[in-house]
Design an enzyme around this catalytic site. Structure first.
Site, PDB file in Angstrom:
ATOM      1  N   GLY A 182       0.835  -1.207   0.000  1.00 51.44           N
ATOM      2  CA  GLY A 182       0.000   0.000   0.000  1.00 51.44           C
ATOM      3  C   GLY A 182       0.867   1.254   0.000  1.00 51.44           C
ATOM      4  N   GLY A 183       2.083   1.102  -0.511  1.00 52.86           N
ATOM      5  CA  GLY A 183       3.047   2.207  -0.486  1.00 52.86           C
ATOM      6  C   GLY A 183       2.798   3.269  -1.541  1.00 52.86           C
TER       7      GLY A 183
ATOM      8  N   GLY B 100       0.024   5.012  -1.572  1.00 56.98           N
ATOM      9  CA  GLY B 100      -0.916   5.980  -0.993  1.00 56.98           C
ATOM     10  C   GLY B 100      -0.204   7.218  -0.464  1.00 56.98           C
TER      11      GLY B 100
ATOM     12  N   GLY C  90       2.190   6.278   2.527  1.00 55.86           N
ATOM     13  CA  GLY C  90       3.158   5.291   2.048  1.00 55.86           C
ATOM     14  C   GLY C  90       4.141   5.892   1.051  1.00 55.86           C
TER      15      GLY C  90
ATOM     16  N   ASP D 272      -3.065  -6.400  -6.375  1.00 62.05           N
ATOM     17  CA  ASP D 272      -3.998  -6.320  -5.256  1.00 62.05           C
ATOM     18  C   ASP D 272      -3.279  -6.777  -3.991  1.00 62.05           C
ATOM     19  OD1 ASP D 272      -6.093  -6.736  -3.368  1.00 62.05           O
ATOM     20  OD2 ASP D 272      -7.515  -6.884  -5.021  1.00 62.05           O
TER      21      ASP D 272
ATOM     22  N   THR E  74     -10.037   4.456   4.065  1.00 61.81           N
ATOM     23  CA  THR E  74      -9.782   5.430   5.141  1.00 61.81           C
ATOM     24  C   THR E  74     -10.953   6.361   5.445  1.00 61.81           C
ATOM     25  OG1 THR E  74      -8.887   7.010   3.574  1.00 61.81           O
ATOM     26  CG2 THR E  74      -7.313   5.519   4.623  1.00 61.81           C
TER      27      THR E  74
ATOM     28  N   TYR F  32     -15.066   1.849   9.931  1.00 60.51           N
ATOM     29  CA  TYR F  32     -13.651   2.131   9.675  1.00 60.51           C
ATOM     30  C   TYR F  32     -12.806   1.786  10.918  1.00 60.51           C
ATOM     31  CZ  TYR F  32      -9.361   4.766   9.383  1.00 60.51           C
ATOM     32  OH  TYR F  32      -8.033   5.117   9.425  1.00 60.51           O
TER      33      TYR F  32
ATOM     34  N   LYS G 205     -10.117  -1.276  11.201  1.00 58.29           N
ATOM     35  CA  LYS G 205      -8.698  -0.941  11.393  1.00 58.29           C
ATOM     36  C   LYS G 205      -8.182  -1.579  12.689  1.00 58.29           C
ATOM     37  CE  LYS G 205      -6.062   1.579   9.692  1.00 58.29           C
ATOM     38  NZ  LYS G 205      -4.920   1.338   8.765  1.00 58.29           N
TER      39      LYS G 205
ATOM     40  N   ASN H 200      -5.112  12.696  12.467  1.00 57.43           N
ATOM     41  CA  ASN H 200      -5.534  13.146  11.124  1.00 57.43           C
ATOM     42  C   ASN H 200      -4.327  13.666  10.349  1.00 57.43           C
ATOM     43  OD1 ASN H 200      -7.960  13.011  12.785  1.00 57.43           O
ATOM     44  ND2 ASN H 200      -8.987  13.889  11.011  1.00 57.43           N
TER      45      ASN H 200
HETATM   46  C1  UD1 Z   1      -9.560  10.775   9.720  1.00 57.42           C
HETATM   47  C2  UD1 Z   1      -9.049   9.863   8.628  1.00 57.42           C
HETATM   48  C3  UD1 Z   1      -8.836   8.477   9.129  1.00 57.42           C
HETATM   49  C4  UD1 Z   1      -7.927   8.541  10.333  1.00 57.42           C
HETATM   50  C5  UD1 Z   1      -8.591   9.380  11.393  1.00 57.42           C
HETATM   51  C6  UD1 Z   1      -7.717   9.483  12.632  1.00 57.42           C
HETATM   52  C7  UD1 Z   1      -9.786  10.578   6.471  1.00 57.42           C
HETATM   53  C8  UD1 Z   1     -10.805  10.414   5.416  1.00 57.42           C
HETATM   54  N1  UD1 Z   1      -9.981   9.834   7.530  1.00 57.42           N
HETATM   55  O1  UD1 Z   1     -10.938  10.492  10.030  1.00 57.42           O
HETATM   56  O2  UD1 Z   1      -8.248   7.691   8.115  1.00 57.42           O
HETATM   57  O3  UD1 Z   1      -7.651   7.279  10.829  1.00 57.42           O
HETATM   58  O4  UD1 Z   1      -8.764  10.699  10.866  1.00 57.42           O
HETATM   59  O5  UD1 Z   1      -8.227  10.420  13.500  1.00 57.42           O
HETATM   60  O6  UD1 Z   1      -8.825  11.328   6.391  1.00 57.42           O
HETATM   61  N2  UD1 Z   1     -16.329  17.398   8.303  1.00 57.42           N
HETATM   62  C9  UD1 Z   1     -16.876  18.646   8.070  1.00 57.42           C
HETATM   63  N3  UD1 Z   1     -17.283  18.953   6.808  1.00 57.42           N
HETATM   64  C10 UD1 Z   1     -17.150  18.081   5.766  1.00 57.42           C
HETATM   65  C11 UD1 Z   1     -16.588  16.803   6.006  1.00 57.42           C
HETATM   66  C12 UD1 Z   1     -16.179  16.494   7.299  1.00 57.42           C
HETATM   67  O7  UD1 Z   1     -17.001  19.472   8.966  1.00 57.42           O
HETATM   68  O8  UD1 Z   1     -17.528  18.444   4.664  1.00 57.42           O
HETATM   69  C13 UD1 Z   1     -15.887  17.056   9.681  1.00 57.42           C
HETATM   70  C14 UD1 Z   1     -16.247  15.687  10.180  1.00 57.42           C
HETATM   71  O9  UD1 Z   1     -17.522  15.655  10.724  1.00 57.42           O
HETATM   72  C15 UD1 Z   1     -15.176  15.472  11.236  1.00 57.42           C
HETATM   73  C16 UD1 Z   1     -13.967  16.233  10.697  1.00 57.42           C
HETATM   74  O10 UD1 Z   1     -14.476  17.081   9.687  1.00 57.42           O
HETATM   75  O11 UD1 Z   1     -15.559  16.063  12.466  1.00 57.42           O
HETATM   76  C17 UD1 Z   1     -12.876  15.354  10.131  1.00 57.42           C
HETATM   77  O12 UD1 Z   1     -13.422  14.483   9.176  1.00 57.42           O
HETATM   78  P1  UD1 Z   1     -12.467  13.631   8.180  1.00 57.42           P
HETATM   79  O13 UD1 Z   1     -11.460  14.506   7.547  1.00 57.42           O
HETATM   80  O14 UD1 Z   1     -13.360  12.836   7.308  1.00 57.42           O
HETATM   81  O15 UD1 Z   1     -11.617  12.700   9.138  1.00 57.42           O
HETATM   82  P2  UD1 Z   1     -11.935  11.718  10.370  1.00 57.42           P
HETATM   83  O16 UD1 Z   1     -13.282  11.150  10.318  1.00 57.42           O
HETATM   84  O17 UD1 Z   1     -11.502  12.433  11.598  1.00 57.42           O
END
Ligand code: UD1
Length: 382
Positions: free
Chosen positions: A7-8, A10, A13, A61, A85, A187, A191, A216
């Site tokens: 998965g390197g 991404g 990665g 894959d 993710t 998710y 994980k 994040n």
């Molecule tokens: C993210 C990661 C995940 C990681 C996790 C660790 C992604 C997609 N997911 O999840 O892989 O393991 O952090 O903490 O990067 N929001 C808005 N407006 C929008 C969309 C989202 O306000 O249009 C809000 C969401 O409700 C949430 C926040 O933004 O409160 C972050 O959302 P998102 O970037 O999807 O990440 P996580 O769910 O925190």
């Protein structure tokens, strides 16, 4: 060392592979190059195009046992990155997330049992989502672990988390590695299965393994093609298109945003860690920022404060607060000067501006919201 990055291709990665190369290692990447992330031509993908020509890249894959067995031959260390993710997407593409995150780990773990001979360390990318809402402080009950927020509360605009004992509002605290597993999204659940399948198998094989639970992660190289890939890309592209940023809930959920270069640094340090058994570390910046803080940093980065809309919408399965306790990480793998949010976001917005924002990306994002709304997973407080 010859190092396989499964998965390197991404976001995390590929940054790690380039750092390994620069450090004198021989990285080999195995990746399926999913069109959702890379578009149709990986060699043109802003996320991974630098890998091609710089190192061995195998397209396959990561759940294919034969592809894995062939890629594992002769390698001395392995990074495991493959994952779906998207927290929101995982709540309706459930089988897909179980397959990529959990079954995929099973295929890899089984491949290890047949072929662990030369391997000196496995590094697994996990997530703070395994903690669910994480830890909080209650004036009466001390450190507690709030449960999933109730739909009825969210629909009434009560977004806070509460003490599971007395029901009073609590203050968020940083997650520690020993905190209980309480994942709240498919998710997070898949994980957790992934890290546990690999940690348990490597322990049984006597193979050193490091599990890194990322917060994040953001930065240049983050897929701009994938509408499920995190709010940095989504928000930035909305501003570039002159559209308002949609801040969910009351704009006050918090996240620990950590720059991809900081994550890549600890990925490299994990390789030379002395720990023998499975070692688990949080990786974040240790700083909690609100959605509003992030929107402001993006406006500053683009030199164009975009309008924001506090929509009261919420995603089912989302948590309220996240931040990492980094004491174990820095004690074991050394301290580090983490990138502050405003400077880190500037590296990202500069990169997006250079790549060019795209209307197609915004259209994909609108469709993803519609999908969630239809599945009853994007709701609004009234
Ligand atoms: C993210 C990661 C995940 C990681 C996790 C660790 C992604 C997609 N997911 O999840 O892989 O393991 O952090 O903490 O990067 N929001 C808005 N407006 C929008 C969309 C989202 O306000 O249009 C809000 C969401 O409700 C949430 C926040 O933004 O409160 C972050 O959302 P998102 O970037 O999807 O990440 P996580 O769910 O925190």
């Amino acid at each position: 060392m010859k190092i396989l990055l499964i998965g390197g291709g991404g976001f995390i990665g590929s940054r790690t592979a380039l750092r390994l190369l620069a450090a004198g290692h021989e990285p080999v990447v195995l990746d399926s190059f999913e069109p959702q992330i890379h578009g149709s031509d990986p060699a043109a993908s802003p996320t991974c195009r630098e890998l091609f020509g710089a190192m061995e890249v195998r397209r396959g894959d990561t759940r294919d046992a034969a592809a894995l067995a062939s890629a594992l031959s002769g390698v001395e260390a392995v990074y495991y990155f493959p994952a779906g993710t998207g927290t929101g997407q995982s709540m309706y593409q459930i089988e897909k997330y179980c397959d990529i995150n959990a079954r995929g780990a099973g295929v890899f773990a089984e491949a290890l049992t047949a072929q662990a001979g030369n391997i000196r360390r496995v590094v697994v990318s996990s997530t703070r989502a395994v903690y669910g809402e994480g830890a909080a402080f209650c004036g009466e009950h001390g450190r507690v672990y709030p449960k999933a927020r109730r739909l009825a509360d969210l629909e009434a605009g009560r977004f806070a988390t509460f003490c599971p004992v007395c029901g009073q509002p609590v203050q968020p605290e940083a997650s520690q590695e020993e905190d209980p597993f309480l994942p709240l999204s498919i998710y997070g659940i898949t994980k957790l299965a992934q890290e546990q399948i690999i940690a348990t198998t490597t322990a049984a094989l006597g193979l050193p393994c490091t599990v890194l639970r990322y917060q994040n992660v953001y930065g240049p190289g983050q897929s701009l093609h994938n509408p499920y890939t995190g709010i940095l890309g989504i928000f930035t592209q909305l501003v570039l298109a002159g559209r308002a940023i949609n801040l969910f809930e009351d704009a006050l959920p918090t996240r620990d945003f950590v720059h991809v270069d900081d994550v890549a640094e600890y990925n490299l340090r994990a390789l030379s860690s002395e720990a023998a058994g499975p070692a688990v570390f949080n990786v974040g910046s240790g700083v909690r920022s609100t959605l509003r803080d992030l929107a402001e940093a993006i406006g500053t980065g683009l030199d164009r404060p975009g309008p924001t809309k506090v929509s009261g919408q919420f995603r089912v399965g989302d948590i309220r607060h996240a931040a990492a306790d980094l004491r174990l990480l820095t004690a074991a793998l050394g301290p580090h000067d983490f990138m502050p949010l405003t400077r880190g976001v500037k590296t990202f917005t500069d990169w997006v501006a250079a790549e060019g924002g795209s209307e197609a990306a915004n259209a994909r994002f609108d469709r993803s919201l519609e999908e969630m709304r239809k599945a009853g997973l994007l709701r609004s407080a009234s």
